[in-house]
Scaffold this active site. Structure first.
Site, PDB file in Angstrom:
ATOM      1  N   ARG A 174       0.862  -1.182   0.000  1.00  0.00           N
ATOM      2  CA  ARG A 174       0.000   0.000   0.000  1.00  0.00           C
ATOM      3  C   ARG A 174       0.900   1.234   0.000  1.00  0.00           C
ATOM      4  O   ARG A 174       1.718   1.414   0.909  1.00  0.00           O
ATOM      5  CB  ARG A 174      -0.895  -0.016   1.245  1.00  0.00           C
ATOM      6  CG  ARG A 174      -1.718   1.237   1.370  1.00  0.00           C
ATOM      7  CD  ARG A 174      -2.654   1.241   2.570  1.00  0.00           C
ATOM      8  NE  ARG A 174      -3.304   2.529   2.585  1.00  0.00           N
ATOM      9  CZ  ARG A 174      -3.347   3.367   3.609  1.00  0.00           C
ATOM     10  NH1 ARG A 174      -2.819   3.029   4.771  1.00  0.00           N
ATOM     11  NH2 ARG A 174      -3.927   4.547   3.501  1.00  0.00           N
TER      12      ARG A 174
ATOM     13  N   ASN B 239      -7.249   1.543   9.925  1.00  0.00           N
ATOM     14  CA  ASN B 239      -5.928   1.837  10.471  1.00  0.00           C
ATOM     15  C   ASN B 239      -6.095   1.827  11.977  1.00  0.00           C
ATOM     16  O   ASN B 239      -6.805   2.671  12.539  1.00  0.00           O
ATOM     17  CB  ASN B 239      -5.441   3.208   9.990  1.00  0.00           C
ATOM     18  CG  ASN B 239      -5.240   3.254   8.488  1.00  0.00           C
ATOM     19  OD1 ASN B 239      -5.391   2.239   7.794  1.00  0.00           O
ATOM     20  ND2 ASN B 239      -4.905   4.417   7.962  1.00  0.00           N
TER      21      ASN B 239
ATOM     22  N   GLU C 145      -7.558   8.180   6.285  1.00  0.00           N
ATOM     23  CA  GLU C 145      -7.840   8.792   7.584  1.00  0.00           C
ATOM     24  C   GLU C 145      -8.373  10.226   7.482  1.00  0.00           C
ATOM     25  O   GLU C 145      -7.736  11.169   7.972  1.00  0.00           O
ATOM     26  CB  GLU C 145      -6.577   8.782   8.465  1.00  0.00           C
ATOM     27  CG  GLU C 145      -6.052   7.399   8.750  1.00  0.00           C
ATOM     28  CD  GLU C 145      -4.853   7.394   9.687  1.00  0.00           C
ATOM     29  OE1 GLU C 145      -4.424   8.468  10.135  1.00  0.00           O
ATOM     30  OE2 GLU C 145      -4.338   6.286   9.966  1.00  0.00           O
TER      31      GLU C 145
ATOM     32  N   GLU D  29      -3.383  -0.297   8.124  1.00  0.00           N
ATOM     33  CA  GLU D  29      -2.221   0.157   8.896  1.00  0.00           C
ATOM     34  C   GLU D  29      -2.317  -0.427  10.299  1.00  0.00           C
ATOM     35  O   GLU D  29      -3.394  -0.424  10.909  1.00  0.00           O
ATOM     36  CB  GLU D  29      -2.181   1.694   9.059  1.00  0.00           C
ATOM     37  CG  GLU D  29      -1.789   2.457   7.836  1.00  0.00           C
ATOM     38  CD  GLU D  29      -1.708   3.957   8.090  1.00  0.00           C
ATOM     39  OE1 GLU D  29      -1.471   4.375   9.244  1.00  0.00           O
ATOM     40  OE2 GLU D  29      -1.898   4.709   7.117  1.00  0.00           O
TER      41      GLU D  29
END
Ligand code: IFM
Length: 448
Positions: free
Chosen positions: A78, A293, A167, A355
């Site tokens: 990624r 994440n 995010e 993540e």
């Protein structure tokens, strides 16, 4: 208790990075300035005046980095595309040299047997768009969809799945509400139009990508929120914070509506940003995956004094801390995954951990805390999958030590150590551990 070897067959192993954090080469081959170039140049904005001007010099050293990925045996990588390499001012003429970099990167990844998973926006908005209001300007959402189409037209023949935004909570709150990240605005709750316009950009870009037959994901930073006590005031404050951190960025995409934010004093139309029809554009029933994440849970208490925010952050008790000071609570990941199923039911698409990882202060500690962190979180993930949660993959944050935003180069998240004076890469113990885990999991699941 289930452990990481119980993760399902076909589970995808990956690592993640982002453009401004690793690429460097900020003035090369026609790249235009982003808000992070501007912000990092502002005295005092980033610790010790660090900038991403060189970072890991991945722009030139990506063959070495792909060899490191191949050494890990990764299924996927990624990375993010720097909008200003493709469109130096955010819109208008395409910069062929910038697009060609990602073309080469994708080909080299495929050659190494690694599936590219690009993120289209990881916080480095073109300064040209910021000059027109950035994400506070609704027009930026439309420019984002155009940019998505340009990149997809070039790479979509080889890249099956795409992440639109990274995010949006963190970008909105740190970048527009508190001003500790680029673009450094301090609007507090009036930053929420920037969140809405990012989500609108997601919806518009998702349609563009779906039209081209590509899979679409969104990566959210989600945190399970717990009240500091069962007292009704603490519970109410925790619910308000959960709405702001988690639900504002997930409910519109999965359910087509915003959570009520009255407890925060925020109007339903997010200060006039939400127009009729917007939620239909943002709602993505065909979302192919939700990226999570995950770093830590959050404990919230009612505010102690008048004025100020309608919630207080409380200490997480009895947990070890990362070098960043974040509490290490792996079982919170299991709770988060189970709660997503409770909240969204059939609207919840397959999940991928896009993540997870931790910073370690290696001046005082060897690499073992990173191995402990990742193994405990993978066990927690396996626990959720054995409860029926559909999690398809895990991308370690991060492949390399990199530019950790306002912290500069002080927080080290890499499986690979980077000497920022020379850009020399040295795999850490966690690199060998992750490589061995990937191989062992594959071997074990293949024989079952
Ligand atoms: O480095 C960041 C990344 O850019 C976004 N997610 C959290 C990471 C660690 O802070």
């Amino acid at each position: 208790m289930p452990d990481r070897f119980d993760l399902p067959a076909g589970f995808r192993w990956g690592a993640a990075t982002a453009a401004y954090q690793i690429e460097g080469a900020v003035t090369e081959d026609g790249r235009g300035p982003s808000v992070w170039d501007t912000f990092a140049a502002r005295p005092g904005a980033v610790r010790d005046g660090h900038t991403g001007a060189v970072a890991c010099d991945h722009y030139h050293r990506h063959p070495e980095d792909i060899a490191l990925m191949r050494g890990l045996g990764l299924d996927g990588y990624r990375f993010s595309v720097a909008w200003t390499r493709v469109l130096p001012t955010g819109s208008g003429a395409v910069n062929a040299a910038g697009l060609a970099f990602y073309d080469r990167l994708v080909d080299a990844l495929l050659e190494a047997g690694i599936t590219p998973l690009p993120t289209l926006f990881h916080w480095d908005l073109p300064q040209g768009l910021e000059d027109g209001g950035g994400w506070l300007n609704r027009d930026t959402a439309y420019r984002f969809a155009e940019y998505a189409g340009i990149v997809a037209d070039r790479l979509g023949d080889r890249v099956p799945a795409w992440i639109t935004l990274n995010e949006p909570f963190v970008h909105t709150v740190f970048g527009y509400a508190l001003g500790t990240h680029a673009p450094g605005r301090t609007l507090m709750f009036e930053a929420l139009p920037a969140a809405h316009h990012q989500l609108l950009g997601h919806g518009l870009a998702a349609a563009v990508l779906h039209d081209r037959g590509l899979d679409v994901m969104l990566s959210n930073n989600l945190t399970p929120v717990e009240p500091a006590s069962p007292a009704p005031a603490d519970v109410a404050a925790a619910e308000a914070y959960d709405a702001l951190h988690n639900r504002v960025f997930t409910d519109p995409v999965l359910l087509g509506r915003y959570p009520g934010l009255a407890a925060l004093g925020v109007p339903d139309d997010l200060y006039g940003a939400v127009r009729p029809g917007d939620l239909d554009l943002i709602h993505t029933p065909g979302l192919d995956g939700l990226g999570l994440n995950f770093y830590n849970p959050t404990r919230i208490a009612a505010p102690t004094g008048p004025g100020g925010l309608p919630f207080d952050f409380a200490e997480w008790p009895d947990a070890p801390r990362t070098a960043f000071g974040w509490p290490v609570v792996p079982e919170a990941l299991t709770r988060l995954l189970l709660s997503l199923r409770d909240t969204y039911g059939k609207a919840l698409p397959p999940l991928t951990i896009t993540e997870n990882g931790c910073s370690v202060d290696e001046s005082t500690t060897p690499d073992q805390p990173r191995i402990d962190f990742m193994s405990a979180h993978l066990d927690a993930l396996a626990h959720a999958t054995t409860e029926g949660i559909d999690v398809r993959g895990y991308y370690a944050w991060s492949l390399l030590d990199n530019f950790e935003w306002a912290e500069g180069y002080h927080q080290r998240f890499g499986l690979v150590h980077v000497d920022f004076a020379t850009c020399e890469r040295t795999p850490r113990a966690s690199y060998g551990w992750y490589r061995d885990l990937i191989a062992a999991h594959r071997a074990k699941r293949a024989v079952r």
